[in-house]
Design a protein around this motif. Structure first.
Motif, PDB file in Angstrom:
ATOM      1  N   SER A   1      -2.731  -3.408  -3.251  1.00  0.00           N
ATOM      2  CA  SER A   1      -2.937  -4.222  -3.675  1.00  0.00           C
ATOM      3  C   SER A   1      -3.678  -5.536  -3.590  1.00  0.00           C
ATOM      4  O   SER A   1      -4.595  -5.093  -2.839  1.00  0.00           O
ATOM      5  N   ALA A   2      -4.292  -6.123  -4.504  1.00  0.00           N
ATOM      6  CA  ALA A   2      -5.564  -7.027  -4.713  1.00  0.00           C
ATOM      7  C   ALA A   2      -6.003  -7.232  -3.343  1.00  0.00           C
ATOM      8  O   ALA A   2      -7.257  -7.220  -3.248  1.00  0.00           O
ATOM      9  N   ASN A   3      -5.387  -8.197  -2.525  1.00  0.00           N
ATOM     10  CA  ASN A   3      -5.533  -8.760  -1.375  1.00  0.00           C
ATOM     11  C   ASN A   3      -5.460  -7.670   0.011  1.00  0.00           C
ATOM     12  O   ASN A   3      -5.598  -8.429   0.941  1.00  0.00           O
TER      13      ASN A   3
ATOM     14  N   PRO B   1      -6.299   0.230  -7.239  1.00  0.00           N
ATOM     15  CA  PRO B   1      -5.129  -0.820  -7.715  1.00  0.00           C
ATOM     16  C   PRO B   1      -3.455  -0.056  -7.403  1.00  0.00           C
ATOM     17  O   PRO B   1      -3.381   0.565  -7.925  1.00  0.00           O
ATOM     18  N   LEU B   2      -2.707  -1.088  -6.284  1.00  0.00           N
ATOM     19  CA  LEU B   2      -1.542  -0.364  -6.765  1.00  0.00           C
ATOM     20  C   LEU B   2      -0.736  -0.657  -7.456  1.00  0.00           C
ATOM     21  O   LEU B   2       0.009   0.088  -8.114  1.00  0.00           O
ATOM     22  N   THR B   3      -0.605  -1.285  -9.042  1.00  0.00           N
ATOM     23  CA  THR B   3      -0.213  -1.125 -10.355  1.00  0.00           C
ATOM     24  C   THR B   3      -0.608   0.611 -11.288  1.00  0.00           C
ATOM     25  O   THR B   3      -0.084   0.926 -11.660  1.00  0.00           O
ATOM     26  N   GLU B   4      -1.896   1.138  -9.986  1.00  0.00           N
ATOM     27  CA  GLU B   4      -1.868   2.750 -10.774  1.00  0.00           C
ATOM     28  C   GLU B   4      -1.469   3.676 -10.640  1.00  0.00           C
ATOM     29  O   GLU B   4      -1.932   4.927 -10.381  1.00  0.00           O
ATOM     30  N   HIS B   5      -0.876   3.491  -9.584  1.00  0.00           N
ATOM     31  CA  HIS B   5       0.497   4.263  -8.619  1.00  0.00           C
ATOM     32  C   HIS B   5       1.143   4.887 -10.010  1.00  0.00           C
ATOM     33  O   HIS B   5       2.162   4.139 -10.436  1.00  0.00           O
ATOM     34  N   PRO B   6       1.243   6.292  -9.373  1.00  0.00           N
ATOM     35  CA  PRO B   6       1.958   6.871 -10.500  1.00  0.00           C
ATOM     36  C   PRO B   6       3.520   6.280 -10.613  1.00  0.00           C
ATOM     37  O   PRO B   6       4.036   6.559 -11.268  1.00  0.00           O
TER      38      PRO B   6
ATOM     39  N   TRP C   1       0.869  -1.053  -0.145  1.00  0.00           N
ATOM     40  CA  TRP C   1      -0.294  -0.259  -0.306  1.00  0.00           C
ATOM     41  C   TRP C   1       1.007   1.343  -0.091  1.00  0.00           C
ATOM     42  O   TRP C   1       1.927   1.291   0.525  1.00  0.00           O
ATOM     43  N   LYS C   2       0.217   2.721  -0.203  1.00  0.00           N
ATOM     44  CA  LYS C   2       0.783   3.839  -0.467  1.00  0.00           C
ATOM     45  C   LYS C   2      -0.094   4.612  -0.230  1.00  0.00           C
ATOM     46  O   LYS C   2      -0.607   4.711  -1.264  1.00  0.00           O
TER      47      LYS C   2
END
Length: 885
Positions: free
Chosen positions: A210-212, A274-279, A188-189
């Motif tokens: 993350s998803a979980n 989602p974490l993968t959307e973080h800049p 997380w962030k």
């Protein structure tokens, strides 16, 4: 009272005595009383009662003792006519009711004493209950909305033995894929973003997870679903979100995130993405593959039956393997699991100690209140010693007297405790974790069952502290001496206790005043010191381009040019620049620089803070260029890399030499092997954090572009309507950008010392309270001393002492009273200040000005508190003083 009332008083006295006592000694008592009454009548109407008691008490006491010894194991009371035996629950309740009524009548008569006691107790119990509510909610209660917290762990990274909260994303993936006792590992962030349309939208608080994430915390959305495993794979490919209860009814109302958002837009999370959307995952140098970029925070859920120690052993095995596979990045790197709690695992011990220190500090205030009240009760009880002696002489047991005196203390405690609980209920409504600087969630801060139990125990405890000792002390007086009004010995014993209590109050007050003075002085010096830049009329607007496709350096540089042109043309703007930070912004980028003309082992590596900036940056922030030049438009990526250094760094690397033209190694990234040429030297500027004093290196933003930026501009006047003009100028370039919020640099400077200001204010509040209590305590001690030295003072004045000499003598005694407390408090204050050295902004923990000011205030307080009784002592008439003896 007339002389004829003597027989009536005698008959009343007989009714108060036990039957057996009257039958055995009635004739003897009547004879002695009649003789003494006749003698008293001859002495006049005023002194007859005193003469009567002085002449009769020996017979009463002796007869009472003979009667008690003749009936071993029996109480003077006999069974009542109703058949209820002595000591029955009924009689006990009746006696308690009488004690309470008597206590209420006594307190109603002593209005000043009652008001001071109740107010002091209400403040002490209220402050302690408020703090315990915060501590209980943040330390002992589960994090709101999180289920199965006993299986949740936080996982910290370690590098060469030092712990960090952040992980690299590749390490996170490797550990998550490995077989360990951690069933699931989530990342997380947090950051801020915007929500809205083409007009720029409103700022919101975001958490990329993350998803979980929700599954690890045991949280189920109240509507819809959480994230799917497939929505946590491809960077930038999953445009889904989970929103909060505050924003929309999706997550459970009680769940506000597992950590508070300190410094966020409104202190609570609004959206999970989602974490993968973080800049950071979308930048050209993607964090998804970078093994050097430590930015991600993690937490996990253990398998059933697994322990934290087992998880740590498995993590050690995994990172040993990663160290062999990736020696350049993972050498000396590891991880440690820690149990989940309200406070973050990182610095948890320090946070707990800080919270415990707050409890102890406020507990000391309550202790001062109790000692002050004990002194007041002792002084009040001393004036009732004769009354208590008469009660003992008439057959009252010591236990009954203790119960009666404790009833008065209990009534005070109940009234004061009730007021304290109401005060705590009011105070917790205004409390917040952000305001107190606590890193734990503030949800559910209210006075509940456990808090009420704590308040009840606190109330009963204070009753014992300030009520029991006076009750035991004065329930066993010297009967004959007390009835003959010879109370000098008791006064001396009470005086010693008064002195000890007053000295303790003075010492504790000194500790609080020193802490308060140190922090106020540190902040004051911070405001006066040369920061190296000029915060006045300097404004800053944050702008994040990572999510808008400006992560490409060429496109980003074109956007920066348009910002400089558009904002620079805004009326009221004198000069504008773009950078990724300014002094005291609490962000900070750090690296280690070294000279290139020396071997690496001799190059004098220095830890520095670095800032990327455009041309015009130094004039915009008001920093003076001492040598060379600042940045120019020509300092682009195609040109030779250049840097500007602060004077302190130039003196460290090239003492006594010219820094211009020299070259530096400035590794902004691990793989960065560029050599930078020094083209300018500026005056030293403040670091990003006020408690640090670190040399600075400035790099051209055009040569080392970064999409997370600040617009720094210097205006010709106050902010006024400038914010809206800047907003319109930026949105005119790209309406999809988040609407920037313009803040003053002075507000950033103030925020950088917020913790020091908060500590100073808390210490000032507690110090003011203890000062007030100390003033009451000193006044009570000096007044009690004067009252018991009236005869001595009269003798001194009869022998030639002047009023001025008596006044000075009493004031000097008051100063002597405070000296032991000042000495002990001074030593304790040095220890406390030394422990807080890191927060004093460079100020010495034994700063003589702060200590002198605190001691001076306390001595002035002692003199003021003792002046009134001292003046009363100097006005004593010698003849009246001698006659009253």
């Amino acid at each position: 009272m007339s002389v004829n009332s003597g027989p009536r008083a005698y008959r009343l006295l007989l009714r108060l005595l036990p039957n057996d006592f009257r039958v055995t000694h009635g004739k003897e008592m009547e004879t002695v009383f009649q003789d003494n009454l006749a003698d008293a009548r001859a002495k006049g109407r005023v002194a007859w009662a005193v003469a009567w008691l002085k002449g009769s008490v020996d017979v009463v006491v002796t007869a009472g003792r003979r009667w008690s010894r003749g009936l071993p194991g029996r109480s003077p009371r006999r069974a009542s006519a109703t058949g209820r035996g002595n000591g029955s629950a009924y009689e006990w309740l009746v006696d308690v009711g009488q004690d309470v009524r008597y206590a209420l009548r006594g307190l109603a008569k002593a209005k000043a004493f009652t008001a001071i006691a109740v107010l002091s107790l209400a403040l002490g119990i209220g402050v302690n209950t408020t703090l315990f509510t915060v501590v209980h909610s943040t330390m002992f209660r589960p994090v709101p909305g999180v289920n199965g917290a006993d299986r949740i762990v936080e996982v910290l990274s370690t590098v060469s033995g030092r712990e960090f909260q952040e992980w690299t994303y590749p390490d996170f993936l490797d550990v998550r894929a490995a077989e360990t006792p951690i069933e699931e590992l989530a990342g997380w962030k947090t950051r801020t973003g915007s929500f809205g349309g083409l007009d720029g939208g409103q700022p919101v608080n975001l958490m990329y997870v993350s998803a979980n994430y929700f599954r690890v915390l045991g949280v189920s959305p109240s509507l819809g679903r959480g994230f799917l495993p497939g929505e946590d794979v491809v960077p930038g490919g999953h445009k889904v979100a989970v929103v909060s209860q505050r924003m929309w009814h999706v997550t459970p109302e009680v769940f506000r995130g597992h950590r508070p958002l300190v410094g966020g837009v409104a202190g609570e999370l609004d959206v999970w993405l989602p974490l993968t959307e973080h800049p950071s995952m979308l930048e050209a140098r993607s964090a998804a593959e970078d093994r050097e970029w430590m930015w991600l925070l993690t937490l996990g859920r253990l398998r059933d039956g697994a322990t934290v120690d087992e998880a740590n052993a498995a993590l050690h095995t995994v990172f040993t393997r990663l160290s062999s596979a990736y020696p350049e990045s993972n050498e000396d790197r590891g991880a440690r699991a820690a149990s989940f709690g309200s406070f973050p695992a990182m610095n948890r011990t320090a946070d707990l100690l800080a919270a415990g220190g707050m409890v102890v500090l406020v507990g000391l205030v309550l202790l001062v209140i109790c000692s002050n009240l004990a002194g007041m009760v002792l002084a009040r009880s001393a004036t009732r010693e004769r009354e208590l002696a008469v009660r003992l002489a008439l057959g009252s047991g010591r236990a009954r007297l203790v119960r009666q005196l404790m009833a008065e203390a209990l009534v005070l405690a109940i009234i004061g405790g009730g007021g304290g609980i109401l005060l705590a209920h009011w105070a917790t409504g205004f409390a917040s974790s952000g305001g107190l600087g606590l890193p734990a969630p503030a949800a559910g801060w209210q006075v509940n069952g456990p808090i009420l139990v704590y308040s009840l125990v606190l109330t009963l405890g204070t009753t014992l502290v300030f009520g029991l000792f006076p009750a035991l002390r004065f329930s066993r007086p010297e009967l004959v001496a007390s009835l003959k009004d010879d109370t000098g010995g008791g006064a001396r014993r009470v005086g010693r206790i008064h002195r000890l209590a007053a000295a303790a109050q003075t010492g504790i007050a000194l500790v609080l005043l020193v802490v308060c003075s140190l922090f106020f002085r540190a902040v004051g010096l911070m405001n006066q010191r040369d920061l190296g830049f000029e915060p006045e009329n300097l404004f800053v607007a944050h702008i994040d381009l990572t999510s808008e496709g400006y992560d490409d350096p060429e496109k980003g540089e074109a956007f920066v040019d348009r910002v400089l042109e558009s904002v620079g043309a805004t009326p009221g703007v004198a000069i504008v620049a773009v950078a990724d930070g300014i002094p005291l912004d609490l962000i900070g980028n750090f690296t280690a620089v070294s000279r290139t003309d020396l071997p690496e082992e001799q190059s004098g590596t220095v830890t520095v803070e670095f800032t990327r900036a455009t041309e015009g940056f130094f004039p915009a922030i008001g920093a003076s260029i001492l040598q060379g030049r600042g940045f120019q438009v020509t300092d682009k990526a195609s040109a030779a890399p250049v840097v500007v250094v602060t004077k302190s760094l130039a003196d460290l690397l090239w003492p006594g030499e010219q820094a211009l033209g020299r070259q530096l190694r400035v590794p902004l990234y691990r793989e960065d092997d560029q050599l930078y040429t020094v083209v300018g030297v500026v005056q030293d500027v403040a670091s990003s954090v006020a408690t640090r004093d670190i040399p600075h290196v400035f790099v051209s933003l055009r040569q080392r572009y970064r999409p997370r930026l600040m617009i720094a501009l210097r205006a010709n006047a106050d902010l006024g309507g400038l914010g809206q003009s800047i907003r319109e100028a930026i949105l005119a370039i790209d309406p999809k950008l988040p609407a920037p919020v313009l803040v003053t640099s002075t507000s950033l400077v103030r925020r950088s010392t917020e913790a020091q200001r908060a500590t100073a204010m808390v210490a000032a509040g507690l110090g003011a309270l203890v000062l007030l209590l100390s003033a009451i305590g000193v006044y009570g001690v000096v007044a009690f001393m004067v009252a018991n030295r009236t005869r001595e003072i009269g003798l001194r004045m009869a022998m030639g002492a002047t009023r001025g000499q008596v006044l000075r003598r009493v004031l000097w005694d008051a100063i002597r009273l405070a000296v032991p407390g000042l000495a002990a408090g001074g030593l304790l204050a040095v220890a406390v200040a030394t422990a807080m050295r890191s927060q004093l902004l460079g100020l010495s923990p034994v700063d003589p000005v702060s200590f002198s000011a605190a001691v001076g205030v306390l001595l002035m307080l002692v003199l003021l508190a003792s002046f009134i009784p001292a003046r009363r002592a100097s006005a004593v008439d010698p003849l009246d003083a001698l006659r009253s003896s």
